[in-house]
Design an enzyme around this catalytic site. Structure first.
Site, mmCIF file in Angstrom:
data_model
loop_
_atom_site.group_PDB
_atom_site.id
_atom_site.type_symbol
_atom_site.label_atom_id
_atom_site.label_comp_id
_atom_site.label_asym_id
_atom_site.label_seq_id
_atom_site.Cartn_x
_atom_site.Cartn_y
_atom_site.Cartn_z
ATOM 1 N N TYR A 120 20.848 43.167 -17.713
ATOM 2 C CA TYR A 120 21.259 42.558 -16.455
ATOM 3 C C TYR A 120 20.135 42.677 -15.438
ATOM 4 O O TYR A 120 19.470 43.707 -15.380
ATOM 5 C CB TYR A 120 22.518 43.238 -15.917
ATOM 6 C CG TYR A 120 23.725 42.977 -16.786
ATOM 7 C CD1 TYR A 120 24.601 41.949 -16.484
ATOM 8 C CD2 TYR A 120 23.959 43.743 -17.924
ATOM 9 C CE1 TYR A 120 25.694 41.687 -17.290
ATOM 10 C CE2 TYR A 120 25.057 43.496 -18.734
ATOM 11 C CZ TYR A 120 25.919 42.467 -18.413
ATOM 12 O OH TYR A 120 26.993 42.210 -19.217
ATOM 13 N N GLU A 121 19.963 41.626 -14.624
ATOM 14 C CA GLU A 121 18.819 41.633 -13.712
ATOM 15 C C GLU A 121 18.938 42.707 -12.634
ATOM 16 O O GLU A 121 17.956 43.015 -11.956
ATOM 17 C CB GLU A 121 18.591 40.250 -13.092
ATOM 18 C CG GLU A 121 19.631 39.805 -12.106
ATOM 19 C CD GLU A 121 19.375 38.390 -11.570
ATOM 20 O OE1 GLU A 121 18.521 37.669 -12.109
ATOM 21 O OE2 GLU A 121 20.053 38.007 -10.604
ATOM 22 N N ALA A 122 20.110 43.310 -12.504
ATOM 23 C CA ALA A 122 20.235 44.450 -11.595
ATOM 24 C C ALA A 122 19.499 45.679 -12.134
ATOM 25 O O ALA A 122 19.379 46.688 -11.441
ATOM 26 C CB ALA A 122 21.713 44.787 -11.375
#
Lengths: 256, 300, 300, 256
Positions: free
Chosen positions: D50-52
């Site tokens: 996830y880009e988080a």
């Protein structure tokens, strides 16, 4: 007047240059002792940072290397090598860096790379490590070194890290973040840069002479108009060094 | 999918003659066992890169494995010189490529990030930039001032020692984290050696500590005491006495050869090496417990 | 030296009209309480920067505190649009400066590192580069190819919420660590808000978790539940219901004003706000324990 | 043949495009469901990122946002936002990225920024987020979208992220690390780029027609010589989606 070794004299005078609240990039050996001495005397809020990525160490023994595990256990923070150089040093968060080297020249440039020609060196030294960046980006730099003619040539064989280059103007033109070398502490006295960036004799330790300083310097050493004598090491300073910081006298025994 | 294999197999499979090898670790976690296995397998023409070559590269140079070194501080930390490397360079028998710490680590950062270069602020120490053509300049398009840049370093293989990882290679490190993460991401192949192989659930209990994800790892080797005479934080101490004694050993090429014969060629693997060190050394390097206060990730 | 002070005092002292403010956090740890205090203190002409403005910037824009926003994703994550900001931009009443996530975060990385720019690989999405003059090109001196660069972002003040810190400001974060560290190092002034103020010994038990050292911190504020409706990993859950309901509230400027009157101007501080949320919300956001397995740093 | 919603059809067809061992940059909603479905069927070794900054999540509930705490507890690794974009995406470690947007044009370029003029937008959309980089650097990109004429213009109003630009040659000349969009999965069928990079109709879902696809596309949609029909969703796929992945039917209910 107390009796003391040359290493004790250097350490105590280096410690006195530190200010309370300074964030210091520390090396092992005498700079480490100087910082710890300052913390225990006039600079309790001094922050010690090691280039291995350790901030706020609380070592319970004297570290041999700057990556010793005793620096890590109980430290405030540990970060990567990229971060310690980028976020701390390059960003301008370091007040003081300590430097050393085989040669220091008239304008405070340092050689820690080779004696002789680079490609065919007479003596191959360890090289820059972090000193290229510390010399450029720490707000103030201090150099601790024995005062010997071969260590103070007119011009270094190899410029590993920048002092004032050929003149303070040249350093300014290079837009370096830090202010450059502020003092060279030797066993004879202290050299400081004048308005041109040339290192001149600004202080003598008790009992030392201008002639001694000149004889042990490779260029025609000039003497500050306000030449002073350093205060001799105090009992307090010597006690902390000897009884608390280096009871085994690992670093303090030597003349260097 | 488990990638567990003996270190000898990992070195055989993933380290080839002529490779650019990066054995990571800034003082901490230096994978000495991997270096010794490379020596035992008579690898040749390696290019070794490390900010601080430390004793392990001195030993690999002495064993004839090395064509070239890339470094930023060629010293025995806190002791002095690396005598073998120094002698080989002074004699013109060893190629080298030299940086400052930050430019060395910036090269690795560029390699790990997939960038064509990393910028650095000027240091005005022009001599290193003059002798190493990998220092170049670009003009900052915002200020018009020159900026120093260095190209990515992309090792063929990175060797990274860690405190704990799972069998797939999800690896956790604490203490000095140096450039292990960057080396692993920069390299084509990654060998992880670990003090402990733990269940995945241990790794998952603290994801912030996982610096290297399994999918970039090729081999996982369970090698307790891999780092001696370097150290593993929380597992054993740095053997400063050996660092001091190497300064004596390395004054004589014959003594170096005797050392290699006894401590590298004379033992089959790291566990034999550790046994051979004996109980007194074991006792000297033992460390007491000082645990981190756990944090709550919460069940969601 | 303790830097503990009430949040209201920290905002008064360190956030000035016209400042470039970076309230950090990627979904996680967004310092809503600080945003609300800024609204209560009627700060004006702020420039707000964040990769994802989230609801807090929507509220600050609605309250008239903001001259300009700098962002890379102007959405209500997982829900949709940020209606207030969007309407203000569409109406020409709000300035903006726009990036992609990586160029936004690269600007912060450059600011934190003291670099004049950060390079990025080409994305060929030329339209954003055309409308934003902060995208420039340099020629890679190694390959001769063009490289995109962005300048540093240096906020006047960064506001960072953390799980725990000591009274001096040594701050530890776990879970999603987004850009908190970079924001703090990039900024001139740093306000840290914390769920818990802990003894220095807790921090020192796990130095690898300390992302922000005290000496770059100006103010430390003890603000439990600071992040609601965002969340603090291990302390309370994200209030997804509120994120969904803001989508309704923000359809009407009157409802937005009523919200601000009731939940920002209508409470003196975060503890009153949390009380006002009531036991049902407290219960809904409560989280169970899931502890990290401790690691041994060793006593040396 | 089982009955299914449009969202189920999209998700199942997206899942089938994933390969075992793929490292996927996941968004919330349908891409998240598609990845989890693939993991439970033919791609057990798929890695979800996830880009988080979360790697290898094990969510126990459906996350509303890509920064949900359920993605973090029990994840394999968490890193900073700079690292997730630099070390993972820019370095070339991401096999698959999912993209969406208000407009997708003939060459797979995407607009997620504005409808109308940039400075005076008719509709101000959320903007790039990470899609500018995902589209450029992931090895393969997939787009999931309802098939509507206004979503498929000849040319996007604003090029938020790159497909094949004006021609596959142009993308190649731009030296982008990734291969660009490999498929657009719609509720009518699948579009894939031909050798010029133009999106053409390569598959129809059961019961759908070429005319439907053409009518709902804003350019003159060409049809692949090897046009095929997709296999209908299987009971297994539908069961996993409905009973394990989205029992509350938060994402699967809709036509979108």
């Amino acid at each position: 007047m107390a009796d003391y070794t040359s290493a004790e004299l250097l350490t105590i005078n280096a410690a006195r240059l530190l200010r309370d609240g300074d964030v210091v990039f520390v090396g092992v050996g005498l700079p480490n002792l100087a910082c710890n001495l300052a913390r225990r005397t006039h600079a309790p809020n001094l922050v010690m940072i090691y280039e291995a990525g350790v901030i706020g160490a609380q070592p319970t023994r004297l570290p041999l290397s700057i990556g010793d595990p005793t620096l890590v256990s109980g430290a405030i923070s540990v970060c990567s090598m990229y971060d310690i150089f980028a976020l701390y040093l390059q960003r301008g968060n370091i007040d003081v860096g300590f430097l050393g080297g085989a040669q220091i020249d008239r304008y405070g440039n340092i050689n820690a790379t080779v004696i002789g020609d680079y490609l065919h060196p007479k003596v191959r030294l360890p090289g820059s490590g972090g000193s290229m960046e510390i010399a450029a980006w720490a707000n103030r730099c201090y150099i601790i070194t024995p005062h010997q003619k071969r260590r103070f040539p007119e011009k270094v064989d190899f410029r590993t890290s920048a002092g004032f280059l050929g003149h303070r103007r040249e350093r300014e033109a290079a837009r370096l973040r830090g202010g450059g070398p502020q003092a060279v502490v030797t066993d004879i006295g202290i050299l400081e840069p004048d308005e041109s960036g040339e290192l001149i004799l600004s202080a003598l330790h008790p009992g030392r002479t201008i002639d001694e300083a000149k004889e042990n310097t490779g260029w025609d050493l000039r003497v500050s108009a306000s030449l002073r004598f350093t205060d001799p090491p105090t009992e307090t300073e010597l006690n902390i060094l000897r009884n608390e910081l280096d009871p085994g006298r690992i670093y303090l025994r030597g003349g260097e | 999918m488990s990638k567990l294999m003996p270190l000898s197999e990992a070195i055989r499979k993933y380290v080839h003659d002529g490779d650019l090898v990066y054995a990571a670790g800034f003082t901490h976690l230096i994978p000495f066992a991997a270096g010794h296995e490379i020596i035992r397998q008579h690898k040749r023409n390696l290019v070794l890169a490390r900010a601080t070559p430390d004793l392990i590269y001195d030993q690999m140079v002495a064993a004839g494995c090395v064509r070239k070194v890339i470094f930023s501080y060629m010293g025995n930390p806190g002791v002095g010189s690396l005598r073998v490397m120094r002698a080989e360079i002074e004699a013109g028998r060893l190629e080298w490529e030299e940086y400052s710490h930050f430019s060395m680590i910036s090269r690795l950062q560029a390699g790990a990030s997939g960038l064509p270069f990393m910028p650095m602020n000027p240091t005005a120490a022009g001599d290193l930039e003059r002798v190493n053509p990998n220092y170049r300049q670009v003009i900052d398009p915002f200020s018009g001032s020159p900026v120093v840049v260095v190209p990515p370093l992309k090792p063929d293989v990175a060797i990274v020692h860690v405190q704990r990882c799972d069998a797939e290679g999800n690896a956790q490190i604490w203490g000095i984290i140096g450039e292990q993460k960057e080396a692993a991401f920069a390299a084509e192949r990654v060998i992880v050696t670990a003090e402990e192989i733990v269940d995945e659930s241990i790794i998952r209990s603290d994801p912030n500590r996982t610096l290297i994800p399994a999918f970039i790892v090729d081999a996982v080797c369970h090698v307790p005491y891999c780092a001696h005479p370097s150290y593993t934080q929380g597992y054993y101490d740095r053997d400063n006495e050996f660092y001091l004694s190497w300064d004596e050993i390395s004054k004589s090429r014959q003594k170096v050869q005797e050392y290699l014969d006894e401590w590298v060629f004379g033992v089959p693997d790291r566990s034999a090496y550790w046994e051979k060190l004996g109980p007194e050394v074991h006792r000297r390097l033992r460390v007491g417990e000082r645990l981190s206060v756990p944090v709550n990730f919460g069940s969601y």
